[in-house]
Design a protein around this motif. Structure first.
Motif, short mmCIF file in Angstrom:
data_model
loop_
_atom_site.label_atom_id
_atom_site.label_comp_id
_atom_site.label_asym_id
_atom_site.label_seq_id
_atom_site.Cartn_x
_atom_site.Cartn_y
_atom_site.Cartn_z
N UNK A 99 58.31 28.73 51.79
CA UNK A 99 59.06 29.35 51.09
C UNK A 99 60.25 29.48 51.81
N UNK A 100 61.53 29.44 50.97
CA UNK A 100 62.78 29.49 51.44
C UNK A 100 63.04 30.90 52.04
N UNK B 35 55.16 38.22 36.82
CA UNK B 35 56.58 38.18 37.04
C UNK B 35 56.95 39.59 37.63
N UNK B 36 58.18 39.75 38.38
CA UNK B 36 58.74 40.80 38.94
C UNK B 36 60.33 40.60 39.08
N UNK B 37 61.05 41.65 38.95
CA UNK B 37 62.45 41.31 38.96
C UNK B 37 62.83 41.73 40.52
N UNK B 38 63.43 40.83 40.89
CA UNK B 38 64.02 41.16 42.53
C UNK B 38 65.59 40.78 42.10
N UNK C 206 52.42 33.78 54.83
CA UNK C 206 51.29 34.34 53.94
C UNK C 206 51.77 34.53 52.52
N UNK C 207 50.99 34.74 51.53
CA UNK C 207 51.42 35.12 50.12
C UNK C 207 50.29 35.94 49.46
N UNK D 17 59.65 37.66 46.29
CA UNK D 17 59.08 36.89 45.20
C UNK D 17 59.62 35.67 44.95
N UNK D 18 58.99 34.51 44.59
CA UNK D 18 59.45 33.28 44.47
C UNK D 18 59.29 32.78 43.22
#
Length: 308
Positions: A71-72, A124-127, A91-92, A76-77
């Motif tokens: 990931x970048x 989904x989750x707001x970040x 890891x995820x 959360x992506x």
């Protein structure tokens, strides 16, 4: 005469039409199995080399798509939480509590919140830009802080209001640019009741002209869901659009309705679904399917949108 087996074809082994002495015949017969054994061993070695080459080819020919890209950044992506382990490897996890535990965050026990199985299906989750959580609706749940300053969440709007003292603390639904006004709290609660009813029907079969409780068609699901929220809607999809306030995509928020029309006209509307936020909606799609959560796509984009 003594015969020496050199491994090459021996003239004595070929039929000549003459009778060879008994001793030469026995020598020729003894040489033949030895040569056959070497040939078989040679074939076996060639097969092993071929298998080895094939195995090497398979190993180097594995598509890079089989491995996930790093990931970048951590956090959360859009579908999962990324973090690095003690060895610096990515890891995820799809569980926010596990993510907090792995990154040294606060515990994420949700004893004080109410969780529905339908809300748990959303990923989904707001970040915020710095990886933090923002109070309010994030597209799948309502976030707030408890008395100890720890983040908690609930999928029920009324529980969220109780925990926050009746303050929306931000957007009460995904897609709206501002928080809910005090005069809209009751309306938001009614819409959320409709959404929760629709989500509770997930997995039930599509039934033509179905009004539940065992199955629904698209407009039947919408009508019955909003009836639970105290909002009356007509039975047919194009009539439901006529009963809503038309809105633009930029105004979409949780509980709004999405309409699809093959010919692009309001009269031609043939499908309706309930928007959930985060580009997702719940629908009774078509015969042979079950009530499900889908994502808005360019290839199947709603022609109209309305707010009940």
């Amino acid at each position: 005469m003594t015969t020496v087996n050199t491994g090459a074809p021996d003239v004595a082994d070929e039929p000549t039409g003459q009778h060879a002495p008994a001793t030469e015949a026995r020598s020729a017969n003894a040489a033949r199995p030895a040569r056959d054994g070497r040939i078989r061993r040679g074939i076996g070695m060639a097969a092993m080399i071929a298998v080895g080459v094939g195995a090497i080819g398979l190993g180097t020919g594995v598509s890079p798509a089989a491995a996930e890209r790093a990931p970048a950044h951590a956090g959360w992506d859009g579908s999962r939480y990324w973090f690095k382990d003690s060895q610096g490897q990515w890891r995820w996890t799809s569980h926010y509590s596990v993510y907090l535990a792995r990154t040294g965050g606060a515990e994420s026990s949700s004893k004080s919140t109410s969780k529905s199985s339908s809300a748990a299906s959303s990923t989904s989750s707001s970040k915020s830009s710095n990886g933090g959580i923002k109070q309010g609706w994030d597209g799948s749940r309502y976030w707030f802080k408890n008395s100890k300053g720890e983040w908690r969440w609930t999928s029920h709007y009324d529980v969220y209001l109780q925990r926050t003292g009746g303050s929306s603390g931000g957007s009460s639904s995904s897609g709206s640019s501002g928080g809910a006004s005090s005069g809209s709290v009751a309306a938001d609660r009614n819409v959320e009741a409709a959404v929760q009813y629709a989500l509770a029907q997930l997995g039930k079969p599509f039934r033509t002209a179905g009004n539940g409780p065992d199955g629904y068609d698209c407009s039947g699901l919408v009508q019955q869901s909003f009836r639970r929220g105290g909002i009356a809607l007509p039975r047919v999809a194009n009539d439901q659009y006529a009963a809503t306030t038309p809105i633009k995509a930029s105004q979409l928020r949780r509980g709004d309705l999405l309409f699809w029309s093959p010919n692009g006209t309001a009269r031609g509307i043939q499908h309706v679904a309930i928007y959930l936020g985060n580009n997702q909606y719940v629908e009774a799609a078509r015969p042979g399917t079950r009530i499900r959560i889908s994502s808005i796509s360019k290839g199947y984009y709603p022609a109209f949108m309305g707010r009940p």
